[in-house]
Scaffold this motif. Structure first.
Motif, mmCIF file in Angstrom:
data_model
loop_
_atom_site.group_PDB
_atom_site.id
_atom_site.type_symbol
_atom_site.label_atom_id
_atom_site.label_comp_id
_atom_site.label_asym_id
_atom_site.label_seq_id
_atom_site.Cartn_x
_atom_site.Cartn_y
_atom_site.Cartn_z
ATOM 1 N N ARG A 66 0.655 -1.230 -0.216
ATOM 2 C CA ARG A 66 0.031 0.001 -0.208
ATOM 3 C C ARG A 66 1.315 0.992 -0.333
ATOM 4 O O ARG A 66 0.392 2.237 -0.309
ATOM 5 C CB ARG A 66 -0.580 0.018 1.392
ATOM 6 N N LEU A 67 1.943 1.337 0.655
ATOM 7 C CA LEU A 67 2.807 2.630 0.245
ATOM 8 C C LEU A 67 3.497 2.646 -0.577
ATOM 9 O O LEU A 67 3.590 3.834 -0.699
ATOM 10 C CB LEU A 67 3.701 2.419 2.653
ATOM 11 N N ASN A 68 4.136 1.096 -1.168
ATOM 12 C CA ASN A 68 4.385 1.919 -2.431
ATOM 13 C C ASN A 68 3.190 1.913 -3.004
ATOM 14 O O ASN A 68 3.472 2.951 -4.148
ATOM 15 C CB ASN A 68 5.023 0.321 -3.047
ATOM 16 N N THR A 69 2.443 1.510 -3.295
ATOM 17 C CA THR A 69 0.958 2.083 -4.071
ATOM 18 C C THR A 69 1.274 3.562 -4.024
ATOM 19 O O THR A 69 0.549 4.417 -5.009
ATOM 20 C CB THR A 69 -0.347 1.415 -3.516
ATOM 21 N N ARG A 70 1.131 4.394 -3.437
ATOM 22 C CA ARG A 70 1.106 5.968 -2.784
ATOM 23 C C ARG A 70 2.587 6.160 -2.847
ATOM 24 O O ARG A 70 2.502 7.676 -2.764
ATOM 25 C CB ARG A 70 0.975 6.115 -1.162
#
Ligand SMILES: Nc1ncnc2c1ncn2[C@@H]1O[C@H](COP(=O)(O)OP(=O)(O)OP(=O)(O)O)[C@@H](O)[C@H]1O
Ligand SMILES: [Mg+2]
Length: 270
Positions: A195-199
Motif C-alpha cells: 500500500r505504501l508503495n502504491t502511494r
C-alpha cells in the motif's frame, strides 16, 4: 531516468575486515528492491552507510542528485530516507504511542513545547493522530499504552516500522522486517508495504524470507562477502549461478537440473 538513489563504488572496512567492496546500486523512484545475501555479507552495513550510521571509507551516495555520504543520520532522515533496524531497542520508560510520537520530525522548538503554545499543542495532536493511525495499520493498537520495552521481538520490529514512517520518508529501508514475526502478520506487513508503495514510497528491504521477497520485491540485489554478485528479478534468483554459489557454495548439488535452488537458499538463509 535518473535514479532516486545511487550508491557508487562504496567501500567499508572494519580493521582488516573488508565488509563492502566497490558496491554499486541504483534505486529508482517507486521500486521495491530486495537486498539479499548470506549472514555477514554486509547488508546491514550497507544500510548503515546509506543512512548515515556508518561513514563509508570511499565512494559516493547520491540521493535526489545530492551527495549525502557525509551527512549525519539525523540530516539524512530529513532529506527523506528513513530506516528500521535489524535489532530494534526501545526506551524503557516510554509507552508504544510515546515512542511513535517521538519519531515525528515536525517540531516547533524547545521553548514552544515548554511553554505549551498552541502551535506545539497542535503539532503534538497531529503527531498523536498520525502515530495512532500507523499503530492501527501495523496492528499495535492493543499495546499502545504498554511500555515499549515490554513488547515482543516481533512487535518491536513493527514499532520500528511505525517510527520510520512517522518521518514521511520517500525511501523506506527495512532491515529484516519480518524476522520473528508470525506468518499471518508477515502477510499483513507485505500488504502494508505494498500500500505504501502504491502511494509512491520507494522501498529497500533486507530480507531472508524468499516467499516474502517474491511477493513484494520488483528486483533483487544480492551481496556476497561485500560484493554485489547479482541484480535480477525475484523469480530469477533460484537459477542465478552467482546467487546459488553465494548461498550454497560447495554444498551445491552436482546435478543442477534437479536443483530446487529456491528451497535450498531458503533453508540456508533462514
Ligand atoms: N561496527 C562494526 N565493527 C566491526 N565489525 C562490524 C561492524 N559492523 C559490522 N561488522 C562486520 O561486518 C560484517 C558484515 O556484517 P553485517 O551486519 O553487515 O552483515 P549482514 O549481511 O547484515 O548479516 P546478517 O544477515 O547476519 O544480518 C560482519 O563480519 C560483521 O562482524
Ligand atoms: Mg544484518
Amino acid at each position: 531516468m535518473t535514479p532516486l538513489l545511487q550508491v557508487k563504488s562504496i567501500a567499508k572496512a572494519f580493521g582488516g575486515n573488508h565488509v563492502l567492496q566497490n558496491v554499486n546500486i541504483d534505486v529508482h523512484a517507486g521500486e521495491i528492491v530486495g537486498l539479499l545475501g548470506p549472514n555477514g555479507s554486509g547488508k546491514s552495513t550497507l544500510l548503515n552507510t546509506i543512512t548515515g550510521f556508518e561513514a563509508p571509507d570511499s565512494g559516493q551516495i547520491i540521493y535526489e542528485r545530492q551527495r549525502i555520504e557525509s551527512l549525519t543520520a539525523h540530516n539524512i532522515v530529513k532529506t527523506g530516507i528513513a530506516r528500521t533496524f535489524q535489532l530494534p531497542s526501545m526506551p524503557q520508560k516510554m509507552t508504544t504511542i510515546e515512542v511513535a510520537m517521538a519519531a515525528a520530525t515536525g517540531h516547533h522548538g524547545f521553548w514552544a513545547t515548554l511553554l505549551n503554545t498552541p502551535a506545539a499543542r497542535s503539532a503534538e495532536q497531529q503527531a498523536r493522530e498520525k502515530a495512532d493511525a500507523l499503530l492501527n495499520e501495523l496492528q499495535l493498537t492493543p499495546v499502545r499504552n504498554l511500555s515499549s520495552a515490554a513488547l515482543s521481538g516481533g512487535q518491536k520490529k513493527l514499532l520500528g516500522i511505525v517510527c520510520a514512517l512517522m518521518a514521511d520518508p520517500k525511501i523506506l529501508m527495512l532491515d529484516e522486517p519480518t524476522a520473528g514475526v508470525h506468518p499471518n502478520l508477515k502477510r499483513d506487513i507485505v500488504s502494508a508495504l505494498q500500500r505504501l508503495n502504491t502511494r509512491g514510497m520507494t522501498l529497500v528491504v533486507v530480507e531472508h524470507d524468499m516467499h516474502f521477497i517474491r511477493e513484494l520485491c520488483h528486483r533483487c540485489v544480492v551481496l556476497d562477502r561485500g560484493h554485489i554478485v547479482a541484480n535480477c528479478r525475484p523469480e530469477e534468483l533460484a537459477t542465478n549461478e552467482q546467487v546459488l554459489d553465494a548461498y550454497l557454495g560447495n554444498a551445491r548439488p552436482v546435478n543442477r537440473t534437479n536443483t530446487t535452488g529456491m528451497q535450498k537458499i531458503q533453508v540456508l538463509a533462514s
